[in-house]
Design an enzyme around this catalytic site. Structure first.
Site, PDB file in Angstrom:
ATOM      1  N   HIS A 333       2.516 -10.549  13.144  1.00 29.01           N
ATOM      2  CA  HIS A 333       2.877 -11.959  12.928  1.00 29.01           C
ATOM      3  C   HIS A 333       4.372 -12.229  13.007  1.00 29.01           C
ATOM      4  O   HIS A 333       4.823 -13.291  12.583  1.00 29.01           O
ATOM      5  CB  HIS A 333       2.396 -12.429  11.552  1.00 29.01           C
ATOM      6  CG  HIS A 333       0.920 -12.434  11.381  1.00 29.01           C
ATOM      7  ND1 HIS A 333       0.142 -13.562  11.590  1.00 29.01           N
ATOM      8  CD2 HIS A 333       0.066 -11.461  11.036  1.00 29.01           C
ATOM      9  CE1 HIS A 333      -1.129 -13.258  11.353  1.00 29.01           C
ATOM     10  NE2 HIS A 333      -1.201 -11.987  11.017  1.00 29.01           N
ATOM     11  N   LYS A 521       7.523 -26.410   5.865  1.00 28.63           N
ATOM     12  CA  LYS A 521       7.290 -24.993   6.146  1.00 28.63           C
ATOM     13  C   LYS A 521       8.177 -24.204   5.209  1.00 28.63           C
ATOM     14  O   LYS A 521       9.050 -24.770   4.560  1.00 28.63           O
ATOM     15  CB  LYS A 521       7.621 -24.665   7.601  1.00 28.63           C
ATOM     16  CG  LYS A 521       9.013 -25.213   8.041  1.00 28.63           C
ATOM     17  CD  LYS A 521       9.294 -24.961   9.510  1.00 28.63           C
ATOM     18  CE  LYS A 521       8.636 -25.917  10.469  1.00 28.63           C
ATOM     19  NZ  LYS A 521       7.646 -25.302  11.341  1.00 28.63           N
ATOM     20  N   ARG A 522       7.967 -22.881   5.115  1.00 29.97           N
ATOM     21  CA  ARG A 522       8.863 -22.083   4.299  1.00 29.97           C
ATOM     22  C   ARG A 522      10.305 -22.256   4.754  1.00 29.97           C
ATOM     23  O   ARG A 522      10.576 -22.524   5.917  1.00 29.97           O
ATOM     24  CB  ARG A 522       8.458 -20.603   4.363  1.00 29.97           C
ATOM     25  CG  ARG A 522       7.234 -20.298   3.530  1.00 29.97           C
ATOM     26  CD  ARG A 522       7.435 -20.609   2.060  1.00 29.97           C
ATOM     27  NE  ARG A 522       8.369 -19.683   1.450  1.00 29.97           N
ATOM     28  CZ  ARG A 522       8.037 -18.595   0.767  1.00 29.97           C
ATOM     29  NH1 ARG A 522       6.758 -18.312   0.568  1.00 29.97           N
ATOM     30  NH2 ARG A 522       8.962 -17.814   0.261  1.00 29.97           N
ATOM     31  N   LYS A 527      14.017 -21.001  11.023  1.00 34.41           N
ATOM     32  CA  LYS A 527      13.263 -22.242  11.197  1.00 34.41           C
ATOM     33  C   LYS A 527      14.189 -23.462  11.308  1.00 34.41           C
ATOM     34  O   LYS A 527      13.769 -24.551  11.656  1.00 34.41           O
ATOM     35  CB  LYS A 527      12.283 -22.433  10.048  1.00 34.41           C
ATOM     36  CG  LYS A 527      11.175 -21.368  10.013  1.00 34.41           C
ATOM     37  CD  LYS A 527      10.259 -21.532   8.801  1.00 34.41           C
ATOM     38  CE  LYS A 527       9.274 -20.391   8.612  1.00 34.41           C
ATOM     39  NZ  LYS A 527       8.089 -20.471   9.507  1.00 34.41           N
ATOM     40  N   THR A 629       1.575 -22.800  12.692  1.00 41.62           N
ATOM     41  CA  THR A 629       0.249 -23.404  12.635  1.00 41.62           C
ATOM     42  C   THR A 629       0.362 -24.835  12.105  1.00 41.62           C
ATOM     43  O   THR A 629      -0.490 -25.674  12.386  1.00 41.62           O
ATOM     44  CB  THR A 629      -0.702 -22.585  11.733  1.00 41.62           C
ATOM     45  OG1 THR A 629      -0.012 -22.194  10.550  1.00 41.62           O
ATOM     46  CG2 THR A 629      -1.204 -21.348  12.452  1.00 41.62           C
ATOM     47  N   LYS A 633      -1.442 -28.697  13.035  1.00 40.94           N
ATOM     48  CA  LYS A 633      -1.982 -29.675  12.096  1.00 40.94           C
ATOM     49  C   LYS A 633      -1.401 -31.064  12.356  1.00 40.94           C
ATOM     50  O   LYS A 633      -2.096 -32.082  12.259  1.00 40.94           O
ATOM     51  CB  LYS A 633      -1.720 -29.228  10.650  1.00 40.94           C
ATOM     52  CG  LYS A 633      -2.463 -27.941  10.303  1.00 40.94           C
ATOM     53  CD  LYS A 633      -1.940 -27.209   9.073  1.00 40.94           C
ATOM     54  CE  LYS A 633      -2.445 -25.765   9.084  1.00 40.94           C
ATOM     55  NZ  LYS A 633      -1.771 -24.878   8.123  1.00 40.94           N
TER      56      LYS A 633
HETATM   57  C1  26Q Z   1       6.234  -8.021   3.420  1.00 41.67           C
HETATM   58  C2  26Q Z   1       6.717  -6.955   2.720  1.00 41.67           C
HETATM   59  C3  26Q Z   1       7.284  -7.140   1.468  1.00 41.67           C
HETATM   60  C4  26Q Z   1       7.330  -8.431   0.927  1.00 41.67           C
HETATM   61  C5  26Q Z   1       6.829  -9.496   1.641  1.00 41.67           C
HETATM   62  C6  26Q Z   1       6.294  -9.301   2.883  1.00 41.67           C
HETATM   63  C7  26Q Z   1       5.766 -10.442   3.653  1.00 41.67           C
HETATM   64  C8  26Q Z   1       4.890 -11.350   3.090  1.00 41.67           C
HETATM   65  C9  26Q Z   1       4.429 -12.424   3.828  1.00 41.67           C
HETATM   66  C10 26Q Z   1       6.163 -10.623   4.964  1.00 41.67           C
HETATM   67  C11 26Q Z   1       5.692 -11.682   5.702  1.00 41.67           C
HETATM   68  C12 26Q Z   1       4.813 -12.604   5.133  1.00 41.67           C
HETATM   69  C13 26Q Z   1       4.296 -13.754   5.852  1.00 41.67           C
HETATM   70  C14 26Q Z   1       4.520 -13.978   7.136  1.00 41.67           C
HETATM   71  C15 26Q Z   1       4.016 -15.163   7.802  1.00 41.67           C
HETATM   72  O1  26Q Z   1       3.486 -16.072   7.193  1.00 41.67           O
HETATM   73  N1  26Q Z   1       4.163 -15.221   9.131  1.00 41.67           N
HETATM   74  C16 26Q Z   1       3.702 -16.370   9.895  1.00 41.67           C
HETATM   75  O2  26Q Z   1       2.372 -16.131  10.314  1.00 41.67           O
HETATM   76  C17 26Q Z   1       1.809 -17.267  10.910  1.00 41.67           C
HETATM   77  C18 26Q Z   1       0.366 -16.961  11.227  1.00 41.67           C
HETATM   78  O3  26Q Z   1       0.273 -16.083  12.298  1.00 41.67           O
HETATM   79  C19 26Q Z   1       2.591 -17.672  12.148  1.00 41.67           C
HETATM   80  O4  26Q Z   1       2.072 -18.875  12.641  1.00 41.67           O
HETATM   81  C20 26Q Z   1       4.069 -17.843  11.824  1.00 41.67           C
HETATM   82  O5  26Q Z   1       4.813 -18.059  13.009  1.00 41.67           O
HETATM   83  C21 26Q Z   1       4.593 -16.617  11.100  1.00 41.67           C
HETATM   84  O6  26Q Z   1       5.938 -16.826  10.682  1.00 41.67           O
END
Ligand code: 26Q
Length: 787
Positions: A333, A521-522, A527, A629, A633
């Protein structure tokens, strides 16, 4: 379908037995719990039937450390086809459904896109009839609740089960034990029904709670050592205590590694146990299971399944490895290097040494294989799973899976040609694309019933609810002004509803006649919320110097949570709130533009924002957003995209037409081409609008007592010790962004033309249903069939 008298009786009974008074007297939150519990009885028969129908069938499992499910009640009622009935029944009792609905806490067991994608996938699979169950963690505390105080983000604990958890069934009997070095933890499953739309199939989301084997150490207690008496219990329960709030930034915390192994081990033991109940040999395991890894967070599943097969089931290493390689699929991702998971070897040695040994052996096997391909030793470092004292989880995932996929076409292309190029050379057949999608059940049917009705009316039916490509048949109405007028009326209504809600939650008055320009978004530098913010500052100065400036009124709406340790991201939130104060309190400016920062952006707030949007801000640096995503929406609710050539934006404009969207800025190739030669100072010195906006960060326009604005300013012009100046090309893209915004300002005034653009976005959004995505995963990766 639902027996009114029966349900009413149950509701009253639960009210008395759980909360000690009649339903009418309960708090809304209590009513929510009671109503949901009562409805569970209507869910159980089909749930059991669906489970039984799976016997002997090949099935898929989704392993994800996050599920951002959103509220259950309304979604479940709609999918059961019982919402109207229940509303009526409550009405008979003199009770309003909407306030019960609004009292449900969002189960925020995810950070953002990745967790929400998992939720959309579960909805689609259950609706289409695919046997897909989810496994994850039942965190006591979900993503923090955000408040803005003195312009800054403040985090509060999210105790989402405070009033109860009526949709989760605790299955103590199915508890499994997970072994860490020196301790064993109980994993207790909670099952949540995933009800397919049309109520034909119910899948299961199983979330694990961590508990201790020992409740209480009486000896320690008698010795008056009170902390020690509950230490084992606390240590165990801490594992599933809280969701880590980092997204797109890897932070190697031991507890997080414990979380990963905890839920992965429990899930695999559960899958194997169930399989063995039906089969007397484990040999055929790969024929009956596909397991998808949602990013590398559950990648420890690869050595864990090896452990189970070799050490518990007594298989030979090589036969076990064949099974493993045939079972797993890995979805990537992110393209951001700093988000790729790597774990220090010493954490593994300390917490799960038995798994570390297996990873070493897998690594060794890989190196032998490389040698077999004629790859020389000096090239090994490119592939080593254990490298430089770290375990590279993405490498482990690629090697141990049969499929590796990206989440939008550009993203997959970049994986193949850049980030994972060396791996692509080894195993080209593993790589494939699965462009993300969203469920139209939640993101149109539920959140925008008004537009849903219009769509059903014009299509003469509601097949679009399970076949979104149907929307294409509405294309011809783009030239029917009467229809466009009705469509505009609906947008207006959703904008008024949002205005009311924003007044209530944020205390800000916004004008439904203004353009709602939304970025939700986050918060992350890539971003580029900062690009949006700088442009608003620019507009502020323009209006100040020319109060008659001819622009259509605009409301800029932001919603974003920052990871608590991400200083710059928090600085940008503060800046947006500073701009809000400046703009909204200036009598000359505030009737032309307004700024809103919605607090605690989450799924239930999102459901109110997407339907009311006029402009969808998707302005990430090209090549950085894997897919997005939220962009889908907005599109589904008929808002044009103001965006870069990034992630799924590319496919969105390909479907809806570039002329109906606003694409600007550097592309991946451009960024590659300017490479090291980029000098943001030059851009800054040659663009007076940009210079004035950027200077406001440090010239006293905003109070900067913490120095965070100065730090952001410096990061753009001079860089920092870990990055080059303006590494996300905010300054470089400013001018094109400003021009795109100007074009929107002009185009919006032609209301019919504008409505046509919106309509063409809506009717061309069929591709972005997660139903399509799930069909592709099912056919091309999982090889599962509809039940
Ligand atoms: C990993 C290790 C330690 C702590 C946190 C994490 C961690 C947690 C959540 C790393 C990444 C995430 C989330 C990532 C995320 O939401 N990515 C998004 O995924 C979406 C679905 O595929 C995409 O549409 C987005 O582009 C992407 O940023």
């Amino acid at each position: 379908m639902i027996n009114h008298e029966n349900l009413k009786n149950r509701i009253q009974l639960y009210s008395q037995t759980t909360f000690g008074s009649s339903f009418e007297e309960l708090l809304d939150t209590e009513k929510y719990v009671v109503l949901s519990k009562a409805l569970m009885e209507n869910v159980l028969p089909l749930w059991t039937e669906s489970r039984n129908a799976l016997a002997g069938k090949r099935r898929a499992f989704y392993l994800s450390s996050e599920y951002l499910m959103g509220r259950f009640l309304t979604n479940n009622l709609i999918n059961m086809g019982a919402k109207e009935e229940v509303e009526k029944l409550l009405d008979e009792m003199g009770i309003e459904y909407d306030s019960i609905e609004e009292s449900e806490e969002d189960p925020a067991l995810g950070n953002g896109g990745l967790g929400r994608l998992a939720a959309c996938f579960l909805d689609s699979a259950a609706t289409l009839g695919y046997p897909l169950d989810g496994y994850g963690i039942r965190y006591d505390f979900g993503l923090f609740k955000q408040k803005i105080k003195d312009k800054e983000q403040v985090e509060e604990a999210d105790n989402w089960t405070k009033f109860g958890d009526p949709w989760g069934i605790r299955k103590v009997k199915e508890t499994v034990l997970v072994a860490f070095r020196g301790s064993e933890i109980r994993a207790v499953p909670y099952d949540y029904p995933v009800i397919g739309y049309g109520h034909k199939m119910i899948n299961t989301l199983r979330l694990w709670k961590a508990e201790s084997l020992e409740e209480f150490d009486f000896k320690a207690f008698n010795d008056q050592n009170y902390d020690l008496a509950v230490k084992a219990k606390n240590d165990a329960e801490n594992i599933a205590k809280v969701l880590y709030p980092n997204d797109s930034y890897e932070e190697g915390k031991k507890l997080r590694l414990k979380q990963q192994y905890f839920f992965v081990s429990a899930s695999l033991q559960d899958i194997v146990r169930r399989y063995k109940k039906e089969n007397n040999s484990i040999e055929g395991f790969a024929d009956k299971h596909a397991i998808q890894l949602n990013d590398t967070h559950p990648a420890v599943a690869i050595p864990e399944l090896m452990r189970i097969l070799t050490k518990l089931e007594g298989m030979e290493w090589n036969s076990a490895w064949k099974i493993v390689k045939n079972v797993f699929g890995y979805t990537n991702h992110t393209l951001m290097a700093e988000a790729l998971e790597q774990w220090p070897v010493r954490y593994y040695e300390e917490l799960i040494p038995q798994i570390y040994e297996i990873i070493q052996r897998i690594n060794y096997m890989l190196l032998e294989e490389l040698a077999g391909y004629g790859i020389t030793h000096d090239q090994f470092h490119k592939y080593e799973i254990i490298n430089n004292g770290n375990i590279r989880m993405a490498w482990l995932s690629i090697y141990g899976s049969k499929s590796v996929n990206g989440v939008a076409r550009l993203h997959t292309d970049l994986l193949i040609n850049q980030e994972l190029r060396d791996w692509y050379r080894l195993y080209p057949w593993k790589f494939n694309n699965k462009t993300n999608g969203i469920t139209q059940r939640r993101w149109l049917l539920q959140s925008n019933p008004e537009l849903s009705s219009l769509v059903s009316e014009l299509l003469g039916g509601d097949e679009w609810i399970t076949d979104l490509a149907k929307l294409k048949e509405l294309e011809r109405f783009a030239w029917d002004e009467a229809i466009l007028e009705r469509f505009r009326g609906i947008k207006q209504l959703k904008k008024s509803q949002l205005a009311e809600y924003i007044k209530y939650t944020e205390g800000v008055d916004i004008d439904p006649g203004s353009i709602y320009d939304i970025q939700i978004k986050r918060l992350h530098e890539y971003k580029r919320q900062l690009l949006n913010a700088l442009h608003i500052i620019h507009l502020y100065f323009r209006i100040k110097e020319d109060p008659e400036l001819d622009i259509h009124p605009r409301t800029f709406i932001f919603g974003a949570k920052a990871a608590p340790g991400y200083i710059r991201a928090k600085g940008i939130i503060r800046l947006i709130n500073d701009i809000k104060e400046l703009v909204n309190n200036d009598p000359v400016v505030s009737n032309r533009i307004k700024v809103v920062f919605v607090q605690n952006y989450r799924v239930s707030y999102a459901e109110k924002l997407f339907p009311a949007a006029d402009v969808s801000e998707q302005i990430s640096t090209a090549g950085k957003e894997a897919s997005g995503t939220g962009n889908m929406k907005f599109m589904l609710n008929g808002a044009p995209t103001l965006g870069t050539y990034d992630g799924a934006n590319i496919e969105i404009v390909e479907e809806a037409g570039e002329e109906n969207n606003y694409i600007f800025g550097l592309r991946v190739e451009d960024i590659k081409a300017i490479g090291d030669t980029y000098d943001p100072k030059e851009v800054y010195n040659n663009n007076p609008n940009l210079k004035r906006a950027l200077d406001s960060l440090v010239d006293g326009t905003f109070k900067d007592d913490t120095g965070v604005y100065r730090e952001i300013y410096n990061s753009l012009l001079y860089g920092a010790d870990w990055h080059r100046p303006d590494n996300y090309y905010v300054l470089k893209d400013f001018e094109e962004y400003r021009l795109a915004q100007e074009k929107i300002d002009r185009d919006y005034r032609n209301s019919i033309e504008w409505a046509r653009k919106c309509w063409l976005n809506l009717v061309n959004s069929g591709k972005f249903s997660s139903d399509r995505t799930i069909e592709e995963y099912s056919r091309e990766i999982w090889s599962i069939e509809k039940i």
